[in-house]
Design an enzyme around this catalytic site. Structure first.
Site, PDB file in Angstrom:
ATOM      1  CB  CYS A   1      -0.971  -0.020   1.170  1.00 11.49           C
ATOM      2  SG  CYS A   1      -1.927  -1.533   1.217  1.00 11.49           S
TER       3      CYS A   1
ATOM      4  CG  HIS B   1      -3.425   3.230   1.795  1.00 10.66           C
ATOM      5  ND1 HIS B   1      -3.884   2.663   0.621  1.00 10.66           N
ATOM      6  CD2 HIS B   1      -3.367   2.223   2.708  1.00 10.66           C
ATOM      7  CE1 HIS B   1      -4.074   1.371   0.824  1.00 10.66           C
ATOM      8  NE2 HIS B   1      -3.769   1.074   2.075  1.00 10.66           N
TER       9      HIS B   1
ATOM     10  CG  ASN C   1      -6.477  -1.392   1.175  1.00  7.30           C
ATOM     11  OD1 ASN C   1      -5.844  -0.942   0.233  1.00  7.30           O
ATOM     12  ND2 ASN C   1      -5.923  -1.744   2.324  1.00  7.30           N
TER      13      ASN C   1
HETATM   14  N1  COA Z   1     -17.377  -9.997   9.698  1.00  6.80           N
HETATM   15  C1  COA Z   1     -17.769 -10.239  10.973  1.00  6.80           C
HETATM   16  N2  COA Z   1     -16.906 -10.419  11.975  1.00  6.80           N
HETATM   17  C2  COA Z   1     -15.576 -10.330  11.698  1.00  6.80           C
HETATM   18  C3  COA Z   1     -15.113 -10.084  10.386  1.00  6.80           C
HETATM   19  C4  COA Z   1     -16.074  -9.914   9.377  1.00  6.80           C
HETATM   20  N3  COA Z   1     -15.738  -9.661   8.103  1.00  6.80           N
HETATM   21  N4  COA Z   1     -13.756 -10.054  10.424  1.00  6.80           N
HETATM   22  C5  COA Z   1     -13.383 -10.265  11.688  1.00  6.80           C
HETATM   23  N5  COA Z   1     -14.488 -10.448  12.460  1.00  6.80           N
HETATM   24  C6  COA Z   1     -14.551 -10.707  13.888  1.00  6.80           C
HETATM   25  C7  COA Z   1     -13.293 -11.303  14.438  1.00  6.80           C
HETATM   26  O1  COA Z   1     -13.272 -12.705  14.239  1.00  6.80           O
HETATM   27  C8  COA Z   1     -13.402 -10.943  15.906  1.00  6.80           C
HETATM   28  O2  COA Z   1     -14.273 -11.842  16.529  1.00  6.80           O
HETATM   29  P1  COA Z   1     -13.977 -12.329  18.046  1.00  6.80           P
HETATM   30  O3  COA Z   1     -14.056 -11.070  18.870  1.00  6.80           O
HETATM   31  O4  COA Z   1     -15.074 -13.289  18.278  1.00  6.80           O
HETATM   32  O5  COA Z   1     -12.610 -12.939  17.998  1.00  6.80           O
HETATM   33  C9  COA Z   1     -14.085  -9.574  15.879  1.00  6.80           C
HETATM   34  O6  COA Z   1     -14.707  -9.480  14.580  1.00  6.80           O
HETATM   35  C10 COA Z   1     -13.163  -8.399  16.072  1.00  6.80           C
HETATM   36  O7  COA Z   1     -12.041  -8.580  15.247  1.00  6.80           O
HETATM   37  P2  COA Z   1     -10.897  -7.530  15.177  1.00  6.80           P
HETATM   38  O8  COA Z   1      -9.844  -7.988  14.213  1.00  6.80           O
HETATM   39  O9  COA Z   1     -10.445  -7.161  16.568  1.00  6.80           O
HETATM   40  O10 COA Z   1     -11.696  -6.272  14.583  1.00  6.80           O
HETATM   41  P3  COA Z   1     -11.199  -4.832  14.304  1.00  6.80           P
HETATM   42  O11 COA Z   1     -12.091  -3.874  14.946  1.00  6.80           O
HETATM   43  O12 COA Z   1      -9.718  -4.685  14.544  1.00  6.80           O
HETATM   44  O13 COA Z   1     -11.429  -4.672  12.744  1.00  6.80           O
HETATM   45  C11 COA Z   1     -10.141  -4.701  10.729  1.00  6.80           C
HETATM   46  C12 COA Z   1     -10.742  -5.517  11.856  1.00  6.80           C
HETATM   47  C13 COA Z   1      -9.367  -5.617   9.820  1.00  6.80           C
HETATM   48  C14 COA Z   1     -11.267  -4.041   9.956  1.00  6.80           C
HETATM   49  C15 COA Z   1      -9.220  -3.606  11.317  1.00  6.80           C
HETATM   50  O14 COA Z   1      -8.359  -4.172  12.262  1.00  6.80           O
HETATM   51  C16 COA Z   1      -8.398  -2.911  10.288  1.00  6.80           C
HETATM   52  O15 COA Z   1      -8.915  -2.289   9.365  1.00  6.80           O
HETATM   53  N6  COA Z   1      -7.070  -2.938  10.456  1.00  6.80           N
HETATM   54  C17 COA Z   1      -6.168  -2.275   9.554  1.00  6.80           C
HETATM   55  C18 COA Z   1      -6.175  -2.964   8.262  1.00  6.80           C
HETATM   56  C19 COA Z   1      -5.295  -2.326   7.288  1.00  6.80           C
HETATM   57  O16 COA Z   1      -5.006  -1.175   7.393  1.00  6.80           O
HETATM   58  N7  COA Z   1      -4.895  -3.122   6.305  1.00  6.80           N
HETATM   59  C20 COA Z   1      -4.170  -2.725   5.186  1.00  6.80           C
HETATM   60  C21 COA Z   1      -3.003  -1.926   5.502  1.00  6.80           C
HETATM   61  S1  COA Z   1      -2.420  -1.301   4.026  1.00  6.80           S
END
Ligand code: COA
Length: 318
Positions: free
Chosen positions: A114, A245, A275
């Site tokens: 990214c 980004h 993304n």
């Molecule tokens: N639908 C429903 N539930 C989901 C899910 C989905 N698509 N993806 C994950 N979950 C669940 C997880 O399993 C977890 O369940 P649990 O509490 O029972 O274990 C819960 O949701 C929370 O997961 P978590 O990873 O802590 O959520 P989050 O608030 O951190 O959001 C992202 C997840 C990926 C959206 C977030 O962390 C994010 O955007 N991070 C940065 C990503 C990024 O920048 N990537 C590219 C960089 S270039």
């Protein structure tokens, strides 16, 4: 003194749209969860006959037309991609063939996904500033849908496909005010895409520790803004637009707050495009330029952050 200036921008998005409701039928997720946690509603997905080259070609042509530059006058082509059509020839060389131009340097750049576009943008800027070239075509083109595990709900809801392009040209007035690039390989495990077994397609799928990445992004980008402003002797109040980004609306929101900018001053495509990795910054820029929000003379803060970790920014007088 020679500066480089953004002369034109362009985009290409595949026709096929995959909504959160489509994803509800594919993995255990809900539209509400995706919108609340990421801000994404839908994303574009490349057709079988589309790839990083075909998308880059379209985006590049539109950017060249906007810049009033003929392909034959391009002094350098840099394509940022972690999902190229081939390992070699590079996407940039394949574009040269399509544009029927030859001779100028052309290469792909992989700065760990990214952040790639900021790296490509910075390199083109350096070549133009030194007078080595007069203009450059800089493109981010990504087919993330081909490196996603469509059964992994934690990643498949995040990404989309597309290409964004910028033409940079030499100018007596700024222009790109400064660019800033960084990397830290000690965080290699928070986001990665391994090579496969050697059989085609020779890639596995994206692995991500979303939560950790989120925190790293917010902290790192805050410092990057401070560095970028300090080098230029500018204040947050001098910034007209944030062109970030597009990874997560909560990260973008936090970035806007760090710059004291209202969300109306942030170029956002994430809701409709997801993304698109290194294509997301030029895609967001092009949209805001074409719909007239970003105007000539305004000051833009551009930033990218991705696996590696690698990150970078540019302060631009558009
Ligand atoms: N639908 C429903 N539930 C989901 C899910 C989905 N698509 N993806 C994950 N979950 C669940 C997880 O399993 C977890 O369940 P649990 O509490 O029972 O274990 C819960 O949701 C929370 O997961 P978590 O990873 O802590 O959520 P989050 O608030 O951190 O959001 C992202 C997840 C990926 C959206 C977030 O962390 C994010 O955007 N991070 C940065 C990503 C990024 O920048 N990537 C590219 C960089 S270039």
């Amino acid at each position: 003194m020679t500066y480089s200036k953004i002369l034109g921008t362009g985009s290409y998005l595949p026709k096929k749209i995959l909504t959160n409701f489509d994803l509800e039928k594919m993995v255990e997720t809900t539209n509400a969860w995706i919108v609340e946690r990421t801000g994404i509603h839908e994303r574009h997905v490349a057709a079988d006959n589309e790839n990083a080259v075909t998308m880059a070609e379209q985006a590049g042509r539109i950017a060249l037309e906007a810049a009033g530059i003929k392909p034959a006058d391009v002094g350098m082509i840099i394509v940022s991609s972690t999902t190229p059509h081939m390992v070699f020839p590079s996407t940039a060389c394949l574009l040269q063939e399509k544009y029927k131009i030859a001779g100028c340097p052309a290469f792909d750049l992989n700065a760990s996904a990214c952040a790639g576009f900021m790296y490509a943008f910075s390199i083109a800027d350096q070549y133009i500033r030194t007078g080595a070239i007069k203009n450059a075509l800089v493109i981010g083109s990504e087919v993330m849908s081909r490196v996603i595990d469509w059964e992994d709900r934690s990643t498949c809801v995040l990404f989309g496909d597309g290409a964004g392009a910028v033409v940079l040209g030499a100018s007596d007035t700024p222009g790109i005010l400064s660019t800033h690039l960084h990397a830290d390989g000690t965080h290699k495990d928070v986001l990665y895409l391994p090579l496969g077994s050697g059989k085609s397609p020779n890639l596995e799928t994206v692995k991500m520790m979303g939560n950790q990445l989120f925190k790293l992004a917010v902290n790192t980008l805050g410092d990057l803004f401070d560095e970028t402003l300090a080098v230029n002797g500018m204040q947050k109040s001098d910034i007209d637009w944030l062109v970030p980004h597009q990874a997560n609306m909560r990260i973008i929101d936090a970035m806007a707050k760090k710059l004291n900018l209202p969300m109306e001053r942030v170029a956002i495509t994430l809701d409709k495009q997801g993304n698109t990795s290194s294509a997301s910054i030029p895609l967001a820029l092009d949209q805001a330029v074409r719909d007239g929000r970003i105007q000539r003379g305004q000051i833009l803060m551009m930033e990218g952050f991705g696996g590696g970790l690698a990150w970078g920014s540019a302060l631009v007088k558009y």
